[in-house]
Design an enzyme around this catalytic site. Structure first.
Site, PDB file in Angstrom:
ATOM      1  N   CYS A 192      -0.286   4.253   2.346  1.00 53.29           N
ATOM      2  CA  CYS A 192      -0.091   3.655   3.697  1.00 53.29           C
ATOM      3  C   CYS A 192       1.289   4.024   4.151  1.00 53.29           C
ATOM      4  CB  CYS A 192      -0.461   2.371   4.181  1.00 53.29           C
ATOM      5  SG  CYS A 192      -2.185   1.714   3.558  1.00 53.29           S
ATOM      6  N   ASP A 193       2.284   3.415   3.220  1.00 55.17           N
ATOM      7  CA  ASP A 193       3.517   3.546   3.888  1.00 55.17           C
ATOM      8  C   ASP A 193       4.566   4.367   2.954  1.00 55.17           C
ATOM      9  OD1 ASP A 193       2.902   1.520   5.618  1.00 55.17           O
ATOM     10  OD2 ASP A 193       2.887  -0.005   4.048  1.00 55.17           O
TER      11      ASP A 193
ATOM     12  N   CYS B  81       0.856  -1.355   0.013  1.00 59.60           N
ATOM     13  CA  CYS B  81      -0.073  -0.146   0.022  1.00 59.60           C
ATOM     14  C   CYS B  81       0.926   1.333   0.230  1.00 59.60           C
ATOM     15  CB  CYS B  81      -1.000  -0.129   1.135  1.00 59.60           C
ATOM     16  SG  CYS B  81      -1.788   1.544   1.375  1.00 59.60           S
TER      17      CYS B  81
END
Length: 306
Positions: free
Chosen positions: A134-135, A131
């Site tokens: 997300c990261d 992701c």
């Protein structure tokens, strides 16, 4: 007793909930994580009609969620573990309770497919991710390898250039499944370079990712590429862990439906990415969710006589 239990709160499930509740059905959506599914973790959705400048996936899914709540959809945040579907009243077993319902719509979606190479499990959360939204921010001024050749791989690779100093897209072929406009943007991005006709054989590192070992599929030659992170986009698998042999699926676990999204079990429907379908997009999931809910209304009116 619910009129319909919807399993999964992605675009298909939320849309089904909106239509079902608006149609007067007592509706609950059971979801393990946050509403929105994979769409909620997409940085920018450009091909959903009505947003000419694109829209953040979380923002779009949050609007879906609010609209479902406004129509009276109930949400239960638990994990579905098994289904008993043979009788007229269906039983949905979660990790905390058993729900009774006259109809079920399965919209559990799909999950990122694992690469299945040494080091993937070891370094998950320590350089291996699925992701970018997300990261990505953890990799400021770092080198990232993105694995895959589809729309998600190229789009998320481009997004990662906001943070990384270099993004290397590793693909096992020379051809890509991404759209031409997406490919053009990636090729024009000075931070992106391509490694083609290669497969990842191992993710390397000690405490964190330090690189990958790749193999040229034409020559068989192997070599190492230094990298700080590996983002994997090699397809998806259905979230089918609660589905037993009652429901007919293909060999990968995706549910077979007819044109009205009915499964082989009366009163049970499937919509969105969980079903056997040639296209998995927010737009198609929304259409599926609407149709499934309308068909449930007809089923309950004509068969159950609510």
């Amino acid at each position: 007793m619910y009129d319909v239990v919807i399993i999964g709160a992605g675009p298909a499930g939320l849309t089904a909930g909106i239509y079902a509740a608006r149609g007067g059905l007592k509706t609950v959506i059971v979801e393990l994580a946050m509403p929105g599914g994979q769409a909620a973790s997409t940085e920018k959705i450009e091909n959903y009609p009505g947003f000419p400048d694109g829209i953040n996936g979380y923002e779009l899914m949050n609007s879906f969620h609010k609209q479902a709540l406004a129509f009276g959809v109930e949400f239960i945040f638990e994990e579905v573990q098994k289904l008993d579907l043979k009788e007229t009243v269906k039983k949905i077993h979660t990790d905390r309770q058993v729900l009774d319902s006259r109809a079920v719509i399965i919209t559990a979606g799909s999950k990122p497919r694992l690469l299945g190479v040494p080091g993937e499990d070891v370094f998950r959360g320590r350089g291996v991710s699925y992701c970018a939204t997300c990261d990505g921010a953890f990799f400021k001024d770092k080198t990232i390898v993105v694995v895959g050749g589809g729309e998600a791989a190229i789009e998320e690779g481009a997004y990662l250039t906001r943070f990384a100093k270099e993004v290397i897209i590793a693909h096992r072929r020379t051809g890509f499944r991404a759209s031409q406009i997406t490919m053009n943007r990636a090729k024009d991005n000075a931070k992106i370079r391509f490694e083609l006709n290669v497969v990842i054989e191992e993710i390397l590192g000690s405490d964190f990712v330090e690189g990958v070992r790749i193999r040229d599929v034409l020559s068989g030659e192997t070599r190492k590429i230094p990298a700080d992170g590996v983002f994997i986009y090699v397809g998806t698998d259905p979230n089918d862990q609660f589905i037993n042999g009652e429901i007919e699926t293909d060999d990968r676990g995706y549910i077979f439906t007819n044109d009205l999204l009915q499964t082989n079990i009366v009163g049970v429907y499937a919509a969105g990415d969980i079903r056997n379908t040639p296209l998995r997009q927010v737009a198609t999931a929304v259409g599926d969710g609407a149709l499934a809910a309308v068909e449930v209304e007809k089923y309950l009116a004509e068969i159950i006589k609510i």
